[in-house]
Design a protein around this motif. Sequence first.
Motif, PDB file in Angstrom:
ATOM      1  N   THR A 169      14.893-107.261  89.050  1.00  0.00           N
ATOM      2  CA  THR A 169      13.963-107.201  87.928  1.00  0.00           C
ATOM      3  C   THR A 169      14.102-108.480  87.113  1.00  0.00           C
ATOM      4  OG1 THR A 169      15.545-106.070  86.480  1.00  0.00           O
ATOM      5  CG2 THR A 169      14.049-104.687  87.782  1.00  0.00           C
ATOM      6  N   VAL A 170      13.007-108.899  86.523  1.00  0.00           N
ATOM      7  CA  VAL A 170      13.010-110.054  85.626  1.00  0.00           C
ATOM      8  C   VAL A 170      12.215-109.655  84.396  1.00  0.00           C
ATOM      9  CG1 VAL A 170      12.376-112.469  85.295  1.00  0.00           C
ATOM     10  CG2 VAL A 170      13.147-111.684  87.552  1.00  0.00           C
ATOM     11  N   GLU A 171      12.918-109.336  83.336  1.00  0.00           N
ATOM     12  CA  GLU A 171      12.248-108.889  82.124  1.00  0.00           C
ATOM     13  C   GLU A 171      11.753-110.081  81.313  1.00  0.00           C
ATOM     14  OE1 GLU A 171      14.574-106.204  79.816  1.00  0.00           O
ATOM     15  OE2 GLU A 171      14.087-104.490  81.097  1.00  0.00           O
ATOM     16  N   VAL A 230       5.267-115.258  84.869  1.00  0.00           N
ATOM     17  CA  VAL A 230       6.186-115.695  85.927  1.00  0.00           C
ATOM     18  C   VAL A 230       6.955-116.927  85.468  1.00  0.00           C
ATOM     19  CG1 VAL A 230       6.361-116.508  88.313  1.00  0.00           C
ATOM     20  CG2 VAL A 230       4.740-114.697  87.725  1.00  0.00           C
ATOM     21  N   LEU A 231       6.279-117.858  84.776  1.00  0.00           N
ATOM     22  CA  LEU A 231       6.981-119.022  84.237  1.00  0.00           C
ATOM     23  C   LEU A 231       8.046-118.599  83.224  1.00  0.00           C
ATOM     24  CD1 LEU A 231       4.029-121.534  83.743  1.00  0.00           C
ATOM     25  CD2 LEU A 231       5.907-121.717  85.381  1.00  0.00           C
ATOM     26  N   SER A 232       7.735-117.596  82.408  1.00  0.00           N
ATOM     27  CA  SER A 232       8.749-117.076  81.479  1.00  0.00           C
ATOM     28  C   SER A 232       9.923-116.490  82.243  1.00  0.00           C
ATOM     29  CB  SER A 232       8.130-116.009  80.569  1.00  0.00           C
ATOM     30  OG  SER A 232       7.118-116.555  79.747  1.00  0.00           O
ATOM     31  N   GLY A 233       9.616-115.819  83.370  1.00  0.00           N
ATOM     32  CA  GLY A 233      10.678-115.265  84.205  1.00  0.00           C
ATOM     33  C   GLY A 233      11.547-116.345  84.823  1.00  0.00           C
ATOM     34  N   LEU A 234      10.939-117.441  85.258  1.00  0.00           N
ATOM     35  CA  LEU A 234      11.709-118.553  85.833  1.00  0.00           C
ATOM     36  C   LEU A 234      12.611-119.187  84.772  1.00  0.00           C
ATOM     37  CD1 LEU A 234       8.898-120.190  87.981  1.00  0.00           C
ATOM     38  CD2 LEU A 234      10.929-119.023  88.850  1.00  0.00           C
ATOM     39  N   ARG A 235      12.128-119.227  83.555  1.00  0.00           N
ATOM     40  CA  ARG A 235      12.959-119.751  82.470  1.00  0.00           C
ATOM     41  C   ARG A 235      14.120-118.803  82.185  1.00  0.00           C
ATOM     42  NH1 ARG A 235       9.168-120.917  79.325  1.00  0.00           N
ATOM     43  NH2 ARG A 235       9.081-118.986  78.113  1.00  0.00           N
ATOM     44  N   ALA A 236      13.861-117.497  82.300  1.00  0.00           N
ATOM     45  CA  ALA A 236      14.906-116.514  81.999  1.00  0.00           C
ATOM     46  C   ALA A 236      16.005-116.508  83.052  1.00  0.00           C
ATOM     47  CB  ALA A 236      14.285-115.120  81.881  1.00  0.00           C
ATOM     48  N   VAL A 237      15.630-116.621  84.335  1.00  0.00           N
ATOM     49  CA  VAL A 237      16.643-116.492  85.395  1.00  0.00           C
ATOM     50  C   VAL A 237      17.257-117.817  85.800  1.00  0.00           C
ATOM     51  CG1 VAL A 237      15.554-114.420  86.326  1.00  0.00           C
ATOM     52  CG2 VAL A 237      14.932-116.649  87.275  1.00  0.00           C
ATOM     53  N   ALA A 238      16.561-118.953  85.531  1.00  0.00           N
ATOM     54  CA  ALA A 238      17.073-120.236  86.022  1.00  0.00           C
ATOM     55  C   ALA A 238      16.917-121.365  85.013  1.00  0.00           C
ATOM     56  CB  ALA A 238      16.364-120.615  87.323  1.00  0.00           C
ATOM     57  N   ASP A 239      16.526-121.030  83.796  1.00  0.00           N
ATOM     58  CA  ASP A 239      16.385-122.031  82.747  1.00  0.00           C
ATOM     59  C   ASP A 239      15.411-123.143  83.143  1.00  0.00           C
ATOM     60  OD1 ASP A 239      16.944-122.879  80.163  1.00  0.00           O
ATOM     61  OD2 ASP A 239      18.501-124.266  80.814  1.00  0.00           O
ATOM     62  N   LEU A 240      14.371-122.783  83.879  1.00  0.00           N
ATOM     63  CA  LEU A 240      13.361-123.758  84.271  1.00  0.00           C
ATOM     64  C   LEU A 240      12.347-123.885  83.132  1.00  0.00           C
ATOM     65  CD1 LEU A 240      12.190-125.584  86.555  1.00  0.00           C
ATOM     66  CD2 LEU A 240      10.727-123.645  87.151  1.00  0.00           C
ATOM     67  N   ALA A 241      12.242-125.082  82.565  1.00  0.00           N
ATOM     68  CA  ALA A 241      11.344-125.309  81.428  1.00  0.00           C
ATOM     69  C   ALA A 241      10.586-126.613  81.669  1.00  0.00           C
ATOM     70  CB  ALA A 241      12.124-125.378  80.120  1.00  0.00           C
ATOM     71  N   PRO A 242       9.378-126.545  82.238  1.00  0.00           N
ATOM     72  CA  PRO A 242       8.581-127.752  82.477  1.00  0.00           C
ATOM     73  C   PRO A 242       8.344-128.518  81.173  1.00  0.00           C
ATOM     74  CG  PRO A 242       7.623-125.872  83.615  1.00  0.00           C
ATOM     75  CD  PRO A 242       8.695-125.334  82.723  1.00  0.00           C
TER      76      PRO A 242
END
Length: 260
Positions: A137-139, A200-212
């Motif tokens: 899950t990715v909240e 999904v971008l928020s989820g990528l930031r939450a799980v992997a700290d990805l911030a374009p």
Amino acid sequence: MQRIRLRYTKRGRLRFTSHRDFQRAFERALRRAEVPMAYSAGFTPHPKVSYANAAPTGTGSEAEYLEIALTAPRDPEQLRALLDESLPTGLDITEAVEARTSGLADRLTASVWELRLDGVPPEEARRAADAFNAAETVEVQRLAKNGVRTFDARSAVASLEVRGPEETHSSQADRPTDQPCAILRLVVRHVTPAVRPDDVLSGLRAVADLAPPVPAAVTRLAQGLFDEETGTVTDPLAPDREAVEAHQTAEPTAAATASA
């Protein structure tokens, strides 16, 4: 009454038009093209136009759909050309088919999205995508009318992968050549609450700290019925196209039988 289903695009700067902006532009195009529209009953009649699952404002799209009802029959291809000429460049009518089946909206169960992340190295995006795919899950949170809403963005994502620059839908002119650029390809099921590309971008930031460093350029490449076996999204107009072809094939046969 004839029903015509149309596929249209939102390209370039026109991606920033709202759905209401498109509605106004399309109704003007109907009048310019002198389309014999059917109207609703009541004190304020409106042309019978059914819009299906419009893309969010600010996102491009190659696969938006609507249906119109006519009081007199028209050739779908000629109608498409007339409407396309009456709309601004970027809002393009790319396909028209006579509706011979029911439930167009029911066949829009998933979308294919492309996210162009300028300034993000592909290897960093791949690491984030792997972390997202591995999570159960990715909240994420989104501000709604009733306040902040928390929901799972992972379950709606059927696939998330990183593509090479040569596989992107966007043209080279739209992308800086001296900066890294990661291309994400998503297949997202249409669920409630809806999971959007920015979720999904928020989820990528939450799980992997990805911030374009700059906002992602988002384009819907397709939407239609999701095939669970192949993981692909099928063309929602294909059943109508096949029904029209079957009808055209049956007509000469019926005429030959009647004259025999």
